[in-house]
Scaffold this motif. Structure first.
Motif, PDB file in Angstrom:
ATOM      1  N   LEU A 157      36.636  33.438  34.120  1.00 42.44           N
ATOM      2  CA  LEU A 157      35.308  33.964  34.416  1.00 42.44           C
ATOM      3  C   LEU A 157      35.367  35.468  34.703  1.00 42.44           C
ATOM      4  O   LEU A 157      34.526  36.239  34.213  1.00 42.44           O
ATOM      5  CB  LEU A 157      34.706  33.225  35.609  1.00 42.44           C
ATOM      6  CG  LEU A 157      34.218  31.796  35.343  1.00 42.44           C
ATOM      7  CD1 LEU A 157      33.964  31.072  36.670  1.00 42.44           C
ATOM      8  CD2 LEU A 157      32.955  31.806  34.492  1.00 42.44           C
ATOM      9  N   GLU A 158      36.355  35.890  35.462  1.00 48.74           N
ATOM     10  CA  GLU A 158      36.472  37.322  35.779  1.00 48.74           C
ATOM     11  C   GLU A 158      36.886  38.131  34.554  1.00 48.74           C
ATOM     12  O   GLU A 158      36.436  39.276  34.376  1.00 48.74           O
ATOM     13  CB  GLU A 158      37.438  37.526  36.942  1.00 48.74           C
ATOM     14  CG  GLU A 158      36.879  37.012  38.259  1.00 48.74           C
ATOM     15  CD  GLU A 158      37.750  37.344  39.453  1.00 48.74           C
ATOM     16  OE1 GLU A 158      38.859  37.890  39.259  1.00 48.74           O
ATOM     17  OE2 GLU A 158      37.324  37.044  40.582  1.00 48.74           O
ATOM     18  N   PRO A 203      47.768  34.234  39.909  1.00 44.10           N
ATOM     19  CA  PRO A 203      48.336  35.426  39.284  1.00 44.10           C
ATOM     20  C   PRO A 203      48.350  35.300  37.760  1.00 44.10           C
ATOM     21  O   PRO A 203      48.623  34.224  37.221  1.00 44.10           O
ATOM     22  CB  PRO A 203      49.763  35.475  39.855  1.00 44.10           C
ATOM     23  CG  PRO A 203      49.656  34.764  41.166  1.00 44.10           C
ATOM     24  CD  PRO A 203      48.655  33.672  40.951  1.00 44.10           C
ATOM     25  N   GLN A 204      48.049  36.389  37.070  1.00 46.28           N
ATOM     26  CA  GLN A 204      47.896  36.370  35.613  1.00 46.28           C
ATOM     27  C   GLN A 204      49.177  35.982  34.878  1.00 46.28           C
ATOM     28  O   GLN A 204      49.125  35.551  33.732  1.00 46.28           O
ATOM     29  CB  GLN A 204      47.429  37.743  35.119  1.00 46.28           C
ATOM     30  CG  GLN A 204      45.963  38.036  35.369  1.00 46.28           C
ATOM     31  CD  GLN A 204      45.030  37.194  34.504  1.00 46.28           C
ATOM     32  OE1 GLN A 204      43.973  36.762  34.937  1.00 46.28           O
ATOM     33  NE2 GLN A 204      45.417  36.958  33.259  1.00 46.28           N
ATOM     34  N   ASP A 205      50.341  36.119  35.537  1.00 47.03           N
ATOM     35  CA  ASP A 205      51.598  35.786  34.856  1.00 47.03           C
ATOM     36  C   ASP A 205      51.949  34.311  34.960  1.00 47.03           C
ATOM     37  O   ASP A 205      52.969  33.874  34.435  1.00 47.03           O
ATOM     38  CB  ASP A 205      52.745  36.642  35.407  1.00 47.03           C
ATOM     39  CG  ASP A 205      52.962  36.441  36.913  1.00 47.03           C
ATOM     40  OD1 ASP A 205      52.145  35.740  37.555  1.00 47.03           O
ATOM     41  OD2 ASP A 205      53.952  36.982  37.432  1.00 47.03           O
ATOM     42  N   LEU A 235      46.425  29.034  34.383  1.00 49.35           N
ATOM     43  CA  LEU A 235      45.523  29.864  35.184  1.00 49.35           C
ATOM     44  C   LEU A 235      44.389  29.037  35.773  1.00 49.35           C
ATOM     45  O   LEU A 235      44.175  27.880  35.412  1.00 49.35           O
ATOM     46  CB  LEU A 235      44.955  30.988  34.323  1.00 49.35           C
ATOM     47  CG  LEU A 235      45.974  31.930  33.678  1.00 49.35           C
ATOM     48  CD1 LEU A 235      45.267  32.963  32.810  1.00 49.35           C
ATOM     49  CD2 LEU A 235      46.841  32.624  34.739  1.00 49.35           C
ATOM     50  N   GLY A 236      43.651  29.661  36.679  1.00 46.94           N
ATOM     51  CA  GLY A 236      42.493  29.018  37.271  1.00 46.94           C
ATOM     52  C   GLY A 236      41.228  29.361  36.499  1.00 46.94           C
ATOM     53  O   GLY A 236      41.186  30.341  35.745  1.00 46.94           O
ATOM     54  N   SER A 256      40.978  19.829  33.168  1.00 51.81           N
ATOM     55  CA  SER A 256      42.287  19.289  32.771  1.00 51.81           C
ATOM     56  C   SER A 256      43.330  20.362  32.482  1.00 51.81           C
ATOM     57  O   SER A 256      44.511  20.171  32.759  1.00 51.81           O
ATOM     58  CB  SER A 256      42.126  18.391  31.545  1.00 51.81           C
ATOM     59  OG  SER A 256      41.199  17.362  31.796  1.00 51.81           O
ATOM     60  N   LYS A 257      42.929  21.496  31.919  1.00 54.14           N
ATOM     61  CA  LYS A 257      43.898  22.513  31.483  1.00 54.14           C
ATOM     62  C   LYS A 257      44.056  23.664  32.466  1.00 54.14           C
ATOM     63  O   LYS A 257      44.768  24.627  32.177  1.00 54.14           O
ATOM     64  CB  LYS A 257      43.504  23.058  30.102  1.00 54.14           C
ATOM     65  CG  LYS A 257      42.186  23.807  30.073  1.00 54.14           C
ATOM     66  CD  LYS A 257      41.955  24.469  28.711  1.00 54.14           C
ATOM     67  CE  LYS A 257      42.888  25.642  28.509  1.00 54.14           C
ATOM     68  NZ  LYS A 257      42.564  26.416  27.290  1.00 54.14           N
ATOM     69  N   TYR A 258      43.420  23.564  33.636  1.00 56.27           N
ATOM     70  CA  TYR A 258      43.466  24.671  34.594  1.00 56.27           C
ATOM     71  C   TYR A 258      44.190  24.266  35.877  1.00 56.27           C
ATOM     72  O   TYR A 258      44.306  23.083  36.201  1.00 56.27           O
ATOM     73  CB  TYR A 258      42.046  25.148  34.918  1.00 56.27           C
ATOM     74  CG  TYR A 258      41.264  25.502  33.681  1.00 56.27           C
ATOM     75  CD1 TYR A 258      41.637  26.586  32.888  1.00 56.27           C
ATOM     76  CD2 TYR A 258      40.178  24.743  33.277  1.00 56.27           C
ATOM     77  CE1 TYR A 258      40.944  26.903  31.733  1.00 56.27           C
ATOM     78  CE2 TYR A 258      39.470  25.046  32.123  1.00 56.27           C
ATOM     79  CZ  TYR A 258      39.863  26.130  31.352  1.00 56.27           C
ATOM     80  OH  TYR A 258      39.174  26.432  30.209  1.00 56.27           O
ATOM     81  N   SER A 259      44.659  25.263  36.627  1.00 56.17           N
ATOM     82  CA  SER A 259      45.362  25.003  37.878  1.00 56.17           C
ATOM     83  C   SER A 259      44.385  24.652  38.997  1.00 56.17           C
ATOM     84  O   SER A 259      44.802  24.375  40.117  1.00 56.17           O
ATOM     85  CB  SER A 259      46.165  26.241  38.289  1.00 56.17           C
ATOM     86  OG  SER A 259      45.286  27.307  38.589  1.00 56.17           O
TER      87      SER A 259
END
Length: 290
Positions: free
Chosen positions: A38-39, A26-28, A32-33, A17-20
């Motif tokens: 994880l990375e 991109p971090q900006d 985010l994904g 729900s909260k991720y792309s």
């Protein structure tokens, strides 16, 4: 002692729900994904290399996973042997807190292993609930299913409809257009397509409303972009009487993404990637962490 890279197959789950989506962004970006987190957790292990994940199965914004997978190469600092799968799993989960992302297993694999191309099958389950709106759902079910106002669906017609997806077909009508659409074959083999009432959940048994959950299960070596959500939406439209079996057959035969009825695709919230299968021989014996 010479530095030695080790390749791992990692299984992980998340609430989408909260991720792309699962893929890295991109971090900006404001959202985010899952891969970003994880990375970032991997980098906190103080590795010699910049560990990059190769995700097996792409999921969109709002889609969840009980089991997705990826492979990654990890090189520890000089003199340290490779992590055991158990140690790597615990370490990553420590650094993933408080995100709703969890590593459920890590296994050594050959240096030539690829999480995407070595996967044998992928299984998705789509969850429906009837007779309620989103605002009427119990809290623990919000954004985890597709609430339908309909109290009754034509289940026998839905069963007939979902069985039409079994086997090998050109699913062009049931894929959304994306940047890689021209390069992927629309011919897919669906090994399982099944509709059944869900077993009673806590919310189903104790909520004050009479909730009835349904699960649509699809299994295939691979799927097209949004194929599962489009197939699910068509099955639900048939259950609601908005689409007929003959019209569904025409959609399969026309093989045109633009022929898919607008407003029919199922929303992402009810979709779960539940399993990615590999051959057991791909998993190597664990090593002792030093």
């Amino acid at each position: 002692m010479k530095n030695c890279k080790a390749r791992y197959l990692i299984f992980f789950q998340y609430l989408g729900s909260k991720y792309s989506g699962v893929m890295k962004t991109p971090q900006d970006r404001p959202v985010l994904g899952v891969q970003n987190y994880l990375e970032n957790a991997l980098q906190k292990l103080k590795l010699e290399n910049e560990a990059s994940l190769y995700i097996s199965s792409r999921t969109d914004t709002g889609v969840h996973a009980l089991c997705n997978s990826a492979h990654v190469d990890i090189q520890r600092t000089s003199g340290k042997p490779p992590f055991t799968g158990e140690v790597l799993t615990k370490a990553l989960n420590l650094h993933l807190k408080p995100e709703p992302i969890c590593v459920i297993g890590a296994y050594r694999v050959a240096d030539t292993f690829h999480a995407r191309y070595r996967a044998l099958t992928r299984t998705y389950v789509y969850r429906l609930v009837t007779g309620v709106t989103h605002n009427q759902l119990p809290l623990m079910e919000k954004n985890l299913c597709w609430p339908l106002r309909d109290i009754e669906l034509n289940v026998s017609a839905m069963q007939e409809a979902i069985s039409m997806f079994l086997g090998t077909h050109n699913f062009s009508t049931f894929r959304a257009l994306s940047s890689d659409t021209p390069f992927k074959s629309p011919v897919k083999t669906v090994l399982r397509a099944h509709l059944e009432p869900a077993q009673g959940s806590f919310a189903q048994n104790h909520f004050h409303r009479n909730l009835l959950f349904w699960e649509l299960t699809f299994k295939s070596p691979s799927f097209l972009y949004r194929q599962v959500r489009r197939m699910t939406g068509a099955v639900v439209a048939i259950g609601q009487g908005r689409l007929s079996i003959s019209q569904l057959q025409e959609l399969l035969e026309v093989q045109d993404s633009l022929a898919y009825p607008q407003g029919t695709c199922a929303p992402p919230e009810g979709l779960f990637l539940t399993r990615v299968e590999y051959d057991d021989s791909d998993l190597l014996p664990d090593t002792q962490d030093g």
